[in-house]
Design a protein around this motif. Structure first.
Motif, short mmCIF file in Angstrom:
data_model
loop_
_atom_site.label_atom_id
_atom_site.label_comp_id
_atom_site.label_asym_id
_atom_site.label_seq_id
_atom_site.Cartn_x
_atom_site.Cartn_y
_atom_site.Cartn_z
N ARG A 93 -33.85 -23.06 -19.59
CA ARG A 93 -34.31 -21.70 -19.31
C ARG A 93 -35.66 -21.43 -19.98
NH1 ARG A 93 -30.87 -17.57 -17.99
NH2 ARG A 93 -29.12 -18.64 -19.03
N ASP A 94 -35.79 -21.88 -21.23
CA ASP A 94 -37.05 -21.68 -21.95
C ASP A 94 -38.19 -22.43 -21.26
OD1 ASP A 94 -38.80 -20.87 -23.99
OD2 ASP A 94 -38.29 -22.59 -25.25
N PHE A 95 -37.92 -23.64 -20.81
CA PHE A 95 -38.96 -24.41 -20.14
C PHE A 95 -39.43 -23.70 -18.87
CE2 PHE A 95 -40.78 -27.51 -17.34
CZ PHE A 95 -41.45 -28.40 -18.17
N VAL A 96 -38.49 -23.27 -18.06
CA VAL A 96 -38.84 -22.61 -16.79
C VAL A 96 -39.62 -21.31 -17.06
CG1 VAL A 96 -37.86 -21.45 -14.77
CG2 VAL A 96 -36.94 -23.66 -15.52
N ASN A 97 -39.12 -20.49 -17.98
CA ASN A 97 -39.78 -19.22 -18.27
C ASN A 97 -41.16 -19.43 -18.90
OD1 ASN A 97 -37.53 -17.89 -17.31
ND2 ASN A 97 -36.67 -17.47 -19.33
N SER A 98 -41.27 -20.41 -19.78
CA SER A 98 -42.54 -20.66 -20.47
C SER A 98 -43.59 -21.21 -19.52
CB SER A 98 -42.32 -21.64 -21.63
OG SER A 98 -41.47 -21.09 -22.61
N THR A 99 -43.16 -21.83 -18.45
CA THR A 99 -44.10 -22.31 -17.42
C THR A 99 -44.54 -21.17 -16.52
OG1 THR A 99 -43.04 -24.50 -17.44
CG2 THR A 99 -44.40 -23.95 -15.53
N TYR A 100 -43.58 -20.35 -16.11
CA TYR A 100 -43.90 -19.33 -15.11
C TYR A 100 -44.72 -18.18 -15.68
CZ TYR A 100 -43.48 -15.94 -11.37
OH TYR A 100 -43.77 -15.04 -10.37
N ALA A 101 -44.35 -17.68 -16.84
CA ALA A 101 -44.97 -16.45 -17.35
C ALA A 101 -46.49 -16.57 -17.50
CB ALA A 101 -44.32 -16.03 -18.67
N PRO A 102 -47.04 -17.62 -18.10
CA PRO A 102 -48.50 -17.71 -18.23
C PRO A 102 -49.20 -17.81 -16.87
CG PRO A 102 -47.43 -19.25 -19.72
CD PRO A 102 -46.37 -18.75 -18.79
N ALA A 103 -48.60 -18.59 -15.95
CA ALA A 103 -49.20 -18.71 -14.62
C ALA A 103 -49.19 -17.38 -13.89
CB ALA A 103 -48.46 -19.78 -13.82
N ALA A 104 -48.10 -16.63 -14.06
CA ALA A 104 -48.00 -15.33 -13.40
C ALA A 104 -49.03 -14.34 -13.93
CB ALA A 104 -46.59 -14.77 -13.57
N ARG A 105 -49.28 -14.39 -15.23
CA ARG A 105 -50.29 -13.50 -15.81
C ARG A 105 -51.68 -13.82 -15.24
NH1 ARG A 105 -47.12 -14.14 -20.58
NH2 ARG A 105 -48.46 -15.85 -21.29
N LYS A 132 -56.90 -23.49 -12.05
CA LYS A 132 -57.31 -24.17 -13.28
C LYS A 132 -57.06 -23.28 -14.50
CE LYS A 132 -59.38 -27.37 -15.82
NZ LYS A 132 -59.48 -26.73 -17.13
N GLU A 133 -57.30 -21.98 -14.38
CA GLU A 133 -57.02 -21.07 -15.49
C GLU A 133 -55.52 -20.98 -15.76
OE1 GLU A 133 -60.84 -18.02 -15.15
OE2 GLU A 133 -59.08 -17.70 -13.87
N ALA A 134 -54.72 -21.02 -14.69
CA ALA A 134 -53.27 -21.04 -14.87
C ALA A 134 -52.83 -22.31 -15.59
CB ALA A 134 -52.57 -20.93 -13.52
N TRP A 135 -53.42 -23.43 -15.22
CA TRP A 135 -53.14 -24.71 -15.88
C TRP A 135 -53.42 -24.63 -17.38
CZ3 TRP A 135 -51.57 -29.77 -15.48
CH2 TRP A 135 -52.22 -30.75 -16.22
N ASP A 136 -54.56 -24.08 -17.73
CA ASP A 136 -54.92 -23.97 -19.15
C ASP A 136 -53.94 -23.06 -19.88
OD1 ASP A 136 -57.09 -25.66 -18.78
OD2 ASP A 136 -58.51 -24.02 -18.46
N ALA A 137 -53.55 -21.96 -19.23
CA ALA A 137 -52.63 -21.01 -19.87
C ALA A 137 -51.24 -21.61 -20.06
CB ALA A 137 -52.55 -19.73 -19.04
N VAL A 138 -50.77 -22.34 -19.06
CA VAL A 138 -49.45 -22.96 -19.18
C VAL A 138 -49.47 -24.04 -20.26
CG1 VAL A 138 -47.69 -24.33 -17.99
CG2 VAL A 138 -48.76 -22.39 -16.82
N ARG A 139 -50.53 -24.81 -20.30
CA ARG A 139 -50.63 -25.85 -21.34
C ARG A 139 -50.59 -25.22 -22.73
NH1 ARG A 139 -52.00 -31.49 -19.63
NH2 ARG A 139 -50.77 -31.66 -21.53
N ALA A 140 -51.31 -24.11 -22.90
CA ALA A 140 -51.34 -23.47 -24.21
C ALA A 140 -49.95 -23.01 -24.64
CB ALA A 140 -52.30 -22.29 -24.18
N ALA A 141 -49.14 -22.55 -23.67
CA ALA A 141 -47.80 -22.06 -23.98
C ALA A 141 -46.78 -23.19 -24.13
CB ALA A 141 -47.33 -21.10 -22.88
N CYS A 142 -46.91 -24.22 -23.31
CA CYS A 142 -45.85 -25.24 -23.22
C CYS A 142 -46.11 -26.48 -24.07
CB CYS A 142 -45.66 -25.65 -21.76
SG CYS A 142 -44.89 -24.38 -20.74
N ASP A 143 -47.34 -26.88 -24.24
CA ASP A 143 -47.61 -28.11 -25.00
C ASP A 143 -46.96 -28.11 -26.38
OD1 ASP A 143 -49.06 -28.95 -22.84
OD2 ASP A 143 -50.96 -29.21 -23.91
N PRO A 144 -47.07 -27.01 -27.15
CA PRO A 144 -46.48 -27.05 -28.50
C PRO A 144 -44.96 -27.23 -28.49
CG PRO A 144 -48.06 -25.25 -28.30
CD PRO A 144 -47.82 -25.76 -26.91
N LYS A 145 -44.30 -26.82 -27.42
CA LYS A 145 -42.84 -26.87 -27.39
C LYS A 145 -42.30 -28.09 -26.65
CE LYS A 145 -42.23 -22.58 -25.73
NZ LYS A 145 -41.46 -21.35 -25.34
#
Length: 316
Positions: free
Chosen positions: A237-249, A258-271
């Motif tokens: 659940r955390d993985f799915v939500n952490s991927t979607y929320a930054p892209a949706a913003r 490309k901006e969505a890619w950068d935002a998702v990486r920032a949220a998901c890479d650490p976890k």
């Protein structure tokens, strides 16, 4: 392309494990490669997920033969993806089962999916020359069906969209064990390229409501005991939500893929950077999340050509 997909360079052989998750129930796992399940009934065996080629399916059959000599009568596919279904001919089963929706997706996009997956993940198609063609079910169901392997009851249900629109789960009530396909993963990235982010959480809730004793997930290790089951559901659940929320913003503000890619990486890479197939899945996950956030409910069909177009856009 500036560089290859991560999956194109993943040529390391994975260690196979074969774990009993309940009496007569086994999980065939391989360090983040697609899992298969084995359900042994009174007189015959049901396989869950066929693998990508007949040669890889034979690795499952070898493990089955270590624990039973009963014939394989049924193969159940939790969804339509090539890496799950194209090895089905190896089992010689009387029945091949999919949901109605999964079969419709084979009609709509089965060949395109095969071509796409073969291009981006060649190791999973070992022995691809032995694939006789697209896998077609002999039996389909709308919402649910029950199979009896002698006295052993097996419930096959479509409980909601998640990894694809046609996902099925397989529940064995006498052991309270479920084979979830790629709805649930364990320490492995979810592939969301054909997924439904806004539905996924509700589908996980329906799985959670079973209060299961064990799960054989789509990827990752067998989950035995309620603590392990709940942990994997929570992390999925955390993985799915952490991927979607930054892209949706990003999509809501009119930003680019490309901006969505950068935002998702920032949220998901650490976890999740240490999760199996994380880099393999990420570009497809971001593209689908960005689409869904912009109102595209039905995932666009991935083709070998679209894969490259998307990847080039992210590397620009």
């Amino acid at each position: 392309m500036a560089k290859a997909f991560a999956s194109q360079g993943d040529m390391t052989e994975k260690k196979i494990t074969f774990d009993e998750v309940g009496e007569g129930l086994w999980a065939f796992t391989a360090e983040g490669d697609p899992n298969s399940g084995v359900i042994i009934g009174d007189d015959s065996v049901m396989i869950v997920e066929a693998q990508a080629t007949p040669r890889l399916a034979n690795k499952v059959i070898e493990k089955v033969r270590e624990v039973t000599d009963k014939p394989i009568s049924h193969v159940v596919m939790t969804h339509y993806h090539a890496v799950r279904v194209l090895g089905a001919s190896a089992y010689g089963a009387d029945q091949i089962i999919m949901s109605d929706t999964a079969r419709a997706m084979v009609v709509e996009r089965g060949q395109e999916d095969w071509d796409s997956e073969f291009q981006r993940f060649p190791r999973l198609f070992e022995g691809h020359e032995s694939i006789p063609g697209l896998t077609w079910p002999t039996t389909t169901f709308s919402d649910s069906m029950t199979v009896y392997l002698g006295n052993r009851r097996v419930d096959i249900r479509h409980i909601g969209r998640a990894h694809t629109a046609g996902d099925a789960v397989i529940h064995v009530p006498d052991q309270n064990v479920m084979f979830t396909g790629d709805i649930v993963e364990d320490h492995s990235a979810c592939y969301c390229g054909d997924g439904h982010f806004n539905d996924w959480g509700g589908t996980l809730d329906r799985i959670l409501a079973y209060d299961l004793d064990a799960i054989a997930p789509g990827r990752g290790g067998a989950l035995v005991g309620r603590e392990a089951v709940n942990r994997a559901i929570d992390s999925t659940r955390d993985f799915v939500n952490s991927t979607y929320a930054p892209a949706a913003r990003v999509a809501a503000s009119g930003g680019t893929l490309k901006e969505a890619w950068d935002a998702v990486r920032a949220a998901c890479d650490p976890k999740f950077a240490d999760y199996a197939i994380y880099e393999h899945c990420l570009p497809f996950n971001v593209a689908r999340a960005y689409d869904e956030a912009r109102g595209i409910d039905t995932p666009r069909i991935w083709t070998a050509e679209r894969d490259i177009e998307m990847w080039n856009a992210l590397q620009a």
